[in-house]
Design a protein around this motif. Sequence first.
Motif, short mmCIF file in Angstrom:
data_model
loop_
_atom_site.label_atom_id
_atom_site.label_comp_id
_atom_site.label_asym_id
_atom_site.label_seq_id
_atom_site.Cartn_x
_atom_site.Cartn_y
_atom_site.Cartn_z
N HIS A 1 0.85 -1.20 0.00
CA HIS A 1 0.00 0.00 0.00
C HIS A 1 0.88 1.25 0.00
N LEU A 2 1.95 1.20 0.78
CA LEU A 2 2.84 2.36 0.87
C LEU A 2 3.57 2.59 -0.45
N CYS A 3 3.99 1.52 -1.11
CA CYS A 3 4.64 1.65 -2.42
C CYS A 3 3.68 2.22 -3.45
N ASP A 4 2.44 1.70 -3.45
CA ASP A 4 1.44 2.19 -4.39
C ASP A 4 1.17 3.68 -4.17
N ALA A 5 1.04 4.07 -2.92
CA ALA A 5 0.78 5.48 -2.61
C ALA A 5 1.96 6.35 -3.02
N SER A 6 3.16 5.86 -2.80
CA SER A 6 4.35 6.62 -3.17
C SER A 6 4.44 6.79 -4.69
N ALA A 7 4.15 5.73 -5.43
CA ALA A 7 4.18 5.81 -6.90
C ALA A 7 3.14 6.80 -7.41
N PHE A 8 1.94 6.74 -6.83
CA PHE A 8 0.88 7.65 -7.26
C PHE A 8 1.24 9.10 -6.95
N ARG A 9 1.67 9.35 -5.72
CA ARG A 9 2.02 10.72 -5.33
C ARG A 9 3.15 11.26 -6.19
N GLY A 10 4.13 10.41 -6.44
CA GLY A 10 5.24 10.83 -7.28
C GLY A 10 4.80 11.22 -8.67
N SER A 11 3.86 10.45 -9.24
CA SER A 11 3.38 10.78 -10.58
C SER A 11 2.59 12.08 -10.58
N VAL A 12 1.77 12.30 -9.54
CA VAL A 12 1.00 13.54 -9.44
C VAL A 12 1.93 14.74 -9.27
N LEU A 13 3.02 14.54 -8.56
CA LEU A 13 3.98 15.63 -8.35
C LEU A 13 4.89 15.85 -9.55
N GLY A 14 4.78 14.98 -10.56
CA GLY A 14 5.58 15.14 -11.77
C GLY A 14 6.98 14.58 -11.68
N ILE A 15 7.23 13.69 -10.73
CA ILE A 15 8.55 13.08 -10.61
C ILE A 15 8.74 12.08 -11.74
N ASP A 16 9.89 12.12 -12.35
CA ASP A 16 10.22 11.24 -13.46
C ASP A 16 10.01 9.78 -13.05
N PRO A 17 9.28 9.00 -13.85
CA PRO A 17 9.04 7.59 -13.51
C PRO A 17 10.33 6.79 -13.31
N ALA A 18 11.40 7.13 -14.01
CA ALA A 18 12.67 6.41 -13.83
C ALA A 18 13.21 6.63 -12.42
N ILE A 19 13.03 7.82 -11.88
CA ILE A 19 13.47 8.11 -10.52
C ILE A 19 12.60 7.37 -9.52
N LEU A 20 11.29 7.38 -9.75
CA LEU A 20 10.38 6.63 -8.87
C LEU A 20 10.73 5.14 -8.87
N ALA A 21 10.98 4.59 -10.06
CA ALA A 21 11.32 3.17 -10.17
C ALA A 21 12.59 2.87 -9.38
N ARG A 22 13.58 3.70 -9.57
CA ARG A 22 14.85 3.45 -8.87
C ARG A 22 14.69 3.56 -7.36
N SER A 23 13.84 4.50 -6.91
CA SER A 23 13.64 4.66 -5.47
C SER A 23 12.94 3.44 -4.87
N MET A 24 12.21 2.69 -5.71
CA MET A 24 11.52 1.48 -5.26
C MET A 24 12.32 0.23 -5.58
N VAL A 25 13.52 0.42 -6.09
CA VAL A 25 14.46 -0.65 -6.40
C VAL A 25 13.88 -1.64 -7.41
N HIS A 26 13.29 -1.10 -8.47
CA HIS A 26 12.93 -1.95 -9.59
C HIS A 26 13.15 -1.19 -10.89
N SER A 27 13.03 -1.89 -12.00
CA SER A 27 13.30 -1.28 -13.29
C SER A 27 12.16 -0.36 -13.71
N LEU A 28 12.44 0.49 -14.67
CA LEU A 28 11.41 1.37 -15.22
C LEU A 28 10.29 0.54 -15.84
N GLN A 29 10.65 -0.56 -16.50
CA GLN A 29 9.64 -1.41 -17.12
C GLN A 29 8.70 -2.00 -16.07
#
Length: 81
Positions: A35-63
């Motif tokens: 739930h926390l990862c999902d919320a972080s991914a959503f908030r990051g996208s709403v804030l305009g954070i690059d998906p590659a940065i979000l992926a790396r922060s969650m320790v997985h690939s952009l794909q």
Amino acid sequence: MKLPNIKTDGKNNQELGEKITSGIRNQGVDLTPYHLCDASAFRGSVLGIDPAILARSMVHSLQVHCDKYHHHISKRDFETA
């Protein structure tokens, strides 16, 4: 909330997730680490954070990030962003 004291040596993601979930639920909160990862991914996208940065922060690939999270973003979410 107090974070649980968890040793990560030799544990896989499932074991860590179970330990974290147990520690959070023992404090009366009905959440999982996912739930926390999902919320972080959503908030990051709403804030305009690059998906590659979000992926790396969650320790997985952009794909993996795109496969897992992009289908959750609705038309309303895009309009809000």
